[in-house]
Design an enzyme around this catalytic site. Sequence first.
Site, mmCIF file in Angstrom:
data_model
loop_
_atom_site.group_PDB
_atom_site.id
_atom_site.type_symbol
_atom_site.label_atom_id
_atom_site.label_comp_id
_atom_site.label_asym_id
_atom_site.label_seq_id
_atom_site.Cartn_x
_atom_site.Cartn_y
_atom_site.Cartn_z
ATOM 1 N N PRO A 13 0.850 -1.190 0.000
ATOM 2 C CA PRO A 13 0.000 0.000 0.000
ATOM 3 C C PRO A 13 0.886 1.239 0.000
ATOM 4 O O PRO A 13 1.821 1.329 0.796
ATOM 5 C CB PRO A 13 -0.770 -0.106 1.332
ATOM 6 C CG PRO A 13 0.024 -1.023 2.189
ATOM 7 C CD PRO A 13 0.789 -1.928 1.268
ATOM 8 N N MET A 14 0.603 2.180 -0.884
ATOM 9 C CA MET A 14 1.403 3.418 -0.924
ATOM 10 C C MET A 14 0.490 4.601 -1.221
ATOM 11 O O MET A 14 -0.125 4.661 -2.292
ATOM 12 C CB MET A 14 2.503 3.313 -1.988
ATOM 13 C CG MET A 14 3.631 2.365 -1.590
ATOM 14 S SD MET A 14 4.927 2.252 -2.838
ATOM 15 C CE MET A 14 4.189 1.109 -4.008
ATOM 16 N N GLN A 66 -6.607 -1.400 2.712
ATOM 17 C CA GLN A 66 -5.864 -1.098 3.935
ATOM 18 C C GLN A 66 -6.560 0.008 4.716
ATOM 19 O O GLN A 66 -6.828 1.090 4.183
ATOM 20 C CB GLN A 66 -4.427 -0.666 3.664
ATOM 21 C CG GLN A 66 -3.709 -0.562 5.008
ATOM 22 C CD GLN A 66 -2.319 0.018 4.950
ATOM 23 O OE1 GLN A 66 -2.122 1.107 4.437
ATOM 24 N NE2 GLN A 66 -1.351 -0.716 5.470
ATOM 25 N N CYS A 96 2.620 3.010 9.773
ATOM 26 C CA CYS A 96 2.856 4.386 9.308
ATOM 27 C C CYS A 96 3.256 5.277 10.478
ATOM 28 O O CYS A 96 2.565 5.319 11.496
ATOM 29 C CB CYS A 96 1.587 4.923 8.634
ATOM 30 S SG CYS A 96 1.829 6.611 8.055
ATOM 31 N N LYS A 135 -0.319 -5.081 8.972
ATOM 32 C CA LYS A 135 0.990 -4.677 8.422
ATOM 33 C C LYS A 135 1.674 -3.842 9.493
ATOM 34 O O LYS A 135 1.160 -2.795 9.890
ATOM 35 C CB LYS A 135 0.808 -3.866 7.142
ATOM 36 C CG LYS A 135 2.125 -3.399 6.534
ATOM 37 C CD LYS A 135 1.880 -2.849 5.121
ATOM 38 C CE LYS A 135 3.158 -2.368 4.466
ATOM 39 N NZ LYS A 135 3.526 -1.000 4.868
ATOM 40 N N HIS A 168 7.183 -4.837 7.780
ATOM 41 C CA HIS A 168 8.222 -3.953 7.245
ATOM 42 C C HIS A 168 9.397 -4.093 8.214
ATOM 43 O O HIS A 168 9.304 -3.694 9.373
ATOM 44 C CB HIS A 168 7.687 -2.518 7.198
ATOM 45 C CG HIS A 168 8.652 -1.540 6.604
ATOM 46 N ND1 HIS A 168 8.344 -0.228 6.383
ATOM 47 C CD2 HIS A 168 9.936 -1.684 6.183
ATOM 48 C CE1 HIS A 168 9.384 0.404 5.851
ATOM 49 N NE2 HIS A 168 10.360 -0.455 5.727
ATOM 50 N N ASN A 208 8.666 -7.350 4.111
ATOM 51 C CA ASN A 208 8.623 -6.112 3.313
ATOM 52 C C ASN A 208 9.793 -5.221 3.734
ATOM 53 O O ASN A 208 10.238 -5.249 4.869
ATOM 54 C CB ASN A 208 7.282 -5.409 3.576
ATOM 55 C CG ASN A 208 7.253 -3.970 3.079
ATOM 56 O OD1 ASN A 208 7.159 -3.033 3.873
ATOM 57 N ND2 ASN A 208 7.348 -3.789 1.781
ATOM 58 N N GLY A 209 10.240 -4.420 2.775
ATOM 59 C CA GLY A 209 11.265 -3.417 3.063
ATOM 60 C C GLY A 209 12.530 -3.639 2.260
ATOM 61 O O GLY A 209 13.231 -4.633 2.448
ATOM 62 N N GLY A 230 7.334 -2.534 -2.448
ATOM 63 C CA GLY A 230 6.724 -1.216 -2.561
ATOM 64 C C GLY A 230 7.369 -0.385 -3.645
ATOM 65 O O GLY A 230 7.026 -0.477 -4.830
HETATM 66 C C1 LIG Z 1 4.940 7.034 -1.218
HETATM 67 C C2 LIG Z 1 4.723 5.973 -0.180
HETATM 68 C C3 LIG Z 1 3.505 5.887 0.453
HETATM 69 C C4 LIG Z 1 3.271 4.877 1.407
HETATM 70 N N1 LIG Z 1 2.019 4.760 1.959
HETATM 71 C C5 LIG Z 1 1.762 3.699 2.777
HETATM 72 C C6 LIG Z 1 0.439 3.427 3.234
HETATM 73 O O1 LIG Z 1 -0.538 4.080 2.865
HETATM 74 N N2 LIG Z 1 0.273 2.357 4.070
HETATM 75 C C7 LIG Z 1 1.318 1.574 4.479
HETATM 76 O O2 LIG Z 1 1.118 0.614 5.234
HETATM 77 N N3 LIG Z 1 2.560 1.806 4.051
HETATM 78 C C8 LIG Z 1 2.802 2.830 3.206
HETATM 79 N N4 LIG Z 1 4.061 3.002 2.710
HETATM 80 C C9 LIG Z 1 5.120 2.057 3.092
HETATM 81 C C10 LIG Z 1 5.168 0.884 2.118
HETATM 82 O O3 LIG Z 1 3.967 0.152 2.151
HETATM 83 C C11 LIG Z 1 6.348 -0.051 2.463
HETATM 84 O O4 LIG Z 1 6.130 -0.608 3.734
HETATM 85 C C12 LIG Z 1 7.678 0.669 2.467
HETATM 86 O O5 LIG Z 1 7.817 1.521 1.342
HETATM 87 C C13 LIG Z 1 8.840 -0.340 2.488
HETATM 88 O O6 LIG Z 1 8.787 -1.190 1.359
HETATM 89 P P1 LIG Z 1 9.705 -0.940 0.055
HETATM 90 O O7 LIG Z 1 11.117 -0.786 0.561
HETATM 91 O O8 LIG Z 1 9.512 -2.168 -0.777
HETATM 92 O O9 LIG Z 1 9.232 0.324 -0.578
HETATM 93 C C14 LIG Z 1 4.313 3.983 1.752
HETATM 94 C C15 LIG Z 1 5.533 4.079 1.099
HETATM 95 C C16 LIG Z 1 5.745 5.054 0.129
HETATM 96 C C17 LIG Z 1 7.067 5.100 -0.597
#
Ligand SMILES: Cc1cc2nc3c(=O)[nH]c(=O)nc-3n(C[C@H](O)[C@H](O)[C@H](O)COP(=O)(O)O)c2cc1C
Length: 333
Positions: A13-14, A66, A96, A135, A168, A208-209, A230
């Site tokens: 989710p982003m 989410q 978050c 999450k 994460h 994740n991460g 993500g």
């Molecule tokens: C622009 C952006 C917005 C995000 N919004 C959310 C969100 O709405 N909910 C959430 O659980 N995580 C959010 N995240 C975190 C991601 O879901 C993820 O946990 C985090 O980016 C680490 O994963 P990655 O390294 O693969 O990006 C966001 C990340 C980014 C970059």
Amino acid sequence: MRPRIDRTFSVAPMMERTDRHCRYFMRLLSRRTLLYTEMVTSGAIIFGDRQRHLAFDRDEHPVALQLGGSDPVALADCAEIGAAYGYDEINLNIGCPSDRVQNGRFGACLMAEPQLVADCVRAMGDRVALPITVKCRIGIDDQDDYAAFRAFVDRVAFSGGCETFIVHARKAVLKGLSPKENREIPPLKYDYVYRLKEERPDLEVTINGGIASIEESLFHLGKVDGVMMGRAAYQNLSLLAGVDRQIFGDACEDADIPAAIEAFLPYVERELANGVRLNNLARHLIGLFQGVSGARAWRRYLAENATRRGAGSSVIREAAMFVTSSAVDEKVS
Ligand SMILES: Cc1cc2nc3c(=O)[nH]c(=O)nc-3n(C[C@H](O)[C@H](O)[C@H](O)COP(=O)(O)O)c2cc1C
């Protein structure tokens, strides 16, 4: 029994990224990847423009909603509403770290309140038959040792009935780091997540991460049940084209990117007719061609033309010609 969902590979989710348009396009690249909405707060669903927050195209399935919140009754109401909209899973955001979210007492700060998280999960699970997942991070602030992480998970699992955790693998620092820094500065500790799976084999554990490729995903899948990607998936969308074959083991070809663009256009036209601006659709495609010749022209053409008033779907097709014609040039030369 709650319906089973294959969570072997998912896109995280982003906010501002994984909206319904983005998900629709991602689905054209991978049929099997589980997709997540942006976080939607319980307040936005209960008091806001519900249709705007929750409507999605049925071609997006499987897709998880989410939620952000910490009031069990409000979350249960939202889970019920989400189920009626047809989502396949309800996920609770306990990761978050933004100030806004902390002020609302939800997100990562709830890692300090495992019983409240358990109560939220229980309330949602009692109300709907969908899977309820969490999450979370591996910790917050000084609560960052493995024992505290596992104690959090145990409470939410045993008291809340949660069977699936998406972790994460870095802690969140609640004061002093921005959300962006909180995705980069605290070190990744994948070993916490592996160990959780080892010690709690009955739980479904997704990692994740910082996971940036299919190869890395396959490595993690040797240790845990699922991988959630993500930023790498969003910034390099074409990576998704190989997921069904390489990760899910489907006997299929990788998705063809030009064909996916063509298949996206009828959707674009439908959305334009509903009043959506082209840029809100096309902006998600910017990261489609990485390291391919013509990619810069593709990006520039989209950026310059998709924002024009009245811009139509032909802008996307025209932009794609920079890339496909370069690919043809390369083949010829
Ligand atoms: C622009 C952006 C917005 C995000 N919004 C959310 C969100 O709405 N909910 C959430 O659980 N995580 C959010 N995240 C975190 C991601 O879901 C993820 O946990 C985090 O980016 C680490 O994963 P990655 O390294 O693969 O990006 C966001 C990340 C980014 C970059």
